[in-house]
Scaffold this motif. Structure first.
Motif, PDB file in Angstrom:
ATOM      1  N   HIS A  66       0.760  -1.222   0.137  1.00 18.35           N
ATOM      2  CA  HIS A  66       0.196   0.179  -0.194  1.00 18.35           C
ATOM      3  C   HIS A  66       0.783   1.344   0.123  1.00 18.35           C
ATOM      4  O   HIS A  66       2.000   1.379   0.581  1.00 18.35           O
ATOM      5  CB  HIS A  66      -1.066   0.069   1.340  1.00 18.35           C
ATOM      6  CG  HIS A  66      -0.149   0.435   2.455  1.00 18.35           C
ATOM      7  ND1 HIS A  66      -0.199   1.650   2.856  1.00 18.35           N
ATOM      8  CD2 HIS A  66       0.391  -0.389   3.351  1.00 18.35           C
ATOM      9  CE1 HIS A  66       0.482   1.808   3.957  1.00 18.35           C
ATOM     10  NE2 HIS A  66       0.952   0.382   4.467  1.00 18.35           N
ATOM     11  N   ARG A  67       0.194   2.363  -0.572  1.00 14.24           N
ATOM     12  CA  ARG A  67       0.861   3.523  -0.521  1.00 14.24           C
ATOM     13  C   ARG A  67      -0.024   4.752  -0.292  1.00 14.24           C
ATOM     14  O   ARG A  67      -0.314   5.532  -1.209  1.00 14.24           O
ATOM     15  CB  ARG A  67       1.532   3.873  -2.029  1.00 14.24           C
ATOM     16  CG  ARG A  67       2.605   3.207  -2.325  1.00 14.24           C
ATOM     17  CD  ARG A  67       3.903   3.819  -1.920  1.00 14.24           C
ATOM     18  NE  ARG A  67       5.156   2.816  -2.234  1.00 14.24           N
ATOM     19  CZ  ARG A  67       5.856   2.190  -1.185  1.00 14.24           C
ATOM     20  NH1 ARG A  67       5.682   2.442   0.152  1.00 14.24           N
ATOM     21  NH2 ARG A  67       6.793   1.736  -1.421  1.00 14.24           N
ATOM     22  N   TYR A 128      -9.068   0.296  -1.954  1.00 13.03           N
ATOM     23  CA  TYR A 128      -9.129   0.862  -3.296  1.00 13.03           C
ATOM     24  C   TYR A 128      -7.946   0.439  -4.039  1.00 13.03           C
ATOM     25  O   TYR A 128      -7.943   0.075  -5.241  1.00 13.03           O
ATOM     26  CB  TYR A 128      -9.356   2.387  -3.322  1.00 13.03           C
ATOM     27  CG  TYR A 128      -9.443   3.059  -4.793  1.00 13.03           C
ATOM     28  CD1 TYR A 128     -10.579   3.121  -5.483  1.00 13.03           C
ATOM     29  CD2 TYR A 128      -8.363   3.435  -5.481  1.00 13.03           C
ATOM     30  CE1 TYR A 128     -10.612   3.549  -6.655  1.00 13.03           C
ATOM     31  CE2 TYR A 128      -8.397   4.246  -6.809  1.00 13.03           C
ATOM     32  CZ  TYR A 128      -9.878   4.101  -7.331  1.00 13.03           C
ATOM     33  OH  TYR A 128      -9.822   4.786  -8.639  1.00 13.03           O
ATOM     34  N   GLN A 129      -6.565   0.797  -3.403  1.00 10.46           N
ATOM     35  CA  GLN A 129      -5.484   0.476  -4.161  1.00 10.46           C
ATOM     36  C   GLN A 129      -5.315  -1.013  -4.579  1.00 10.46           C
ATOM     37  O   GLN A 129      -4.749  -1.535  -5.484  1.00 10.46           O
ATOM     38  CB  GLN A 129      -4.161   0.631  -3.320  1.00 10.46           C
ATOM     39  CG  GLN A 129      -4.050   2.418  -3.048  1.00 10.46           C
ATOM     40  CD  GLN A 129      -2.866   2.877  -2.222  1.00 10.46           C
ATOM     41  OE1 GLN A 129      -2.539   1.779  -1.241  1.00 10.46           O
ATOM     42  NE2 GLN A 129      -2.636   4.000  -2.280  1.00 10.46           N
ATOM     43  N   ARG A 132      -7.916  -2.084  -7.415  1.00 13.06           N
ATOM     44  CA  ARG A 132      -7.549  -1.602  -8.866  1.00 13.06           C
ATOM     45  C   ARG A 132      -5.966  -1.869  -9.090  1.00 13.06           C
ATOM     46  O   ARG A 132      -5.482  -1.491 -10.046  1.00 13.06           O
ATOM     47  CB  ARG A 132      -7.105   0.061  -8.578  1.00 13.06           C
ATOM     48  CG  ARG A 132      -8.650   0.577  -8.455  1.00 13.06           C
ATOM     49  CD  ARG A 132      -9.450   0.282  -9.646  1.00 13.06           C
ATOM     50  NE  ARG A 132     -10.895   1.157  -9.615  1.00 13.06           N
ATOM     51  CZ  ARG A 132     -11.643   1.307 -10.606  1.00 13.06           C
ATOM     52  NH1 ARG A 132     -11.272   0.839 -11.694  1.00 13.06           N
ATOM     53  NH2 ARG A 132     -12.886   1.817 -10.586  1.00 13.06           N
ATOM     54  N   MET A 134      -3.041  -1.144  -7.778  1.00 11.68           N
ATOM     55  CA  MET A 134      -2.068   0.020  -8.000  1.00 11.68           C
ATOM     56  C   MET A 134      -1.050  -0.504  -7.092  1.00 11.68           C
ATOM     57  O   MET A 134      -0.959  -1.172  -6.117  1.00 11.68           O
ATOM     58  CB  MET A 134      -2.835   1.100  -7.277  1.00 11.68           C
ATOM     59  CG  MET A 134      -3.901   1.574  -8.100  1.00 11.68           C
ATOM     60  SD  MET A 134      -4.995   2.990  -7.124  1.00 11.68           S
ATOM     61  CE  MET A 134      -4.041   4.258  -7.548  1.00 11.68           C
TER      62      MET A 134
END
Length: 141
Positions: A66-67, A128-129, A132, A134
């Motif tokens: 995660h970011r 969300y990340q 998607r 990400m």
């Protein structure tokens, strides 16, 4: 010439294979909001107030990619400001409380709402990340 016209369709087929697993973004964000693993919805996402687990203890999904960074803090400020500012105006115009009373009530309200929203928004952003693909959440060949 027929080889050239077939090339894009073969590329789209291989890209479809890479993205064959579609993840439900809404469900992942709701699971993150409830501070659960975006993959299984059972394991805890956070091991302390804002520290994300390296992996899910139930499904072993890696979560260290995660970011979220400052995103949850910015969203918390945005939500708290947009909720409390009109409420402050409404209370002041309608009841005209003493300034120290007004300050005390709204300071406690802002801090309480911020503390409530911050880990939930972080979970939603991580969800969300994850959904998607990400950052490191995407599958690499």
């Amino acid at each position: 010439m027929s080889d050239i016209s077939q090339a894009p369709s073969s590329l789209s087929a291989s890209s479809a294979e890479v993205h064959q697993e579609e993840r439900d973004t809404k469900r992942a964000m709701l699971r993150g909001w409830s501070r659960k693993c975006p993959n299984c919805g059972s394991g805890p996402l956070l091991k302390s107030y804002l520290k994300v687990n390296d992996s899910c203890s139930v499904c072993r999904e890696e979560l260290h990619h995660h970011r979220a960074d400052d995103g949850p803090a910015y969203l918390t400020i945005l939500f708290v400001g947009h909720l409390m500012a009109p409420l402050l105006h409404l209370v002041f115009v309608k009841w005209r409380p003493e300034p120290m009373t007004l300050f005390t009530i709204f300071a406690v309200g802002c801090v309480g709402l911020s503390l409530y929203l911050l880990p939930r928004l972080k979970g939603a952003i991580v969800g969300y990340q994850w959904a998607r693909g990400m950052g490191g959440f995407g599958k690499s060949l």
